[in-house]
Write an enzyme that holds these catalytic residues in place. Sequence first.
Site: not given
Length: 171
Positions: A73, A103, A128, A146, A169
Amino acid sequence: MELTDPEFFKVNGVVNHTLALSLLLNTATSVDEIREKLGEIFCTEIDKSTTVFAPFYTNFGRFIKLGKNVFINHGCSFLDMGGIILEDDVLIGPKVNLVTENHPLDPAIRRGLICKPILIKHNAWIGAGATILPGVTIGENAVVAAGAVVSKDVPDNAVVGGIPAKIIKTI
């Protein structure tokens, strides 16, 4: 890899090429055109079943491998010097970050890079705004909620969420 490495100029050459192609990628007007520009950045053909929405960001691009029927997306960022593999049927939500680079803590060598690969297995779904950190494998059919920050491997069929991500879960 250190910035003082005499071969580092080769990395800069690829990065500059990727930056130039990214401008064209992110102004593309069709999914087919995006797929074509990504193929140029990745140096491999992108399967017609795979869909990527712009904008899409990568710093290198040569170490990204996409399977079939992958969906990525809007607004994702893939830092791929360590290598990124998305197997078939992977779903990537908007604004997901896949980061294979880090780093060293030691200030004397902090400008160097520590690179570890990310593997996202078949049919996994990354929600997302999630961030996957270097060296992580996301298991088959797994779901990353998300906004999660994933710093450890996720088993097959697990749902993880939070910062740092923990198993919520099993599916």
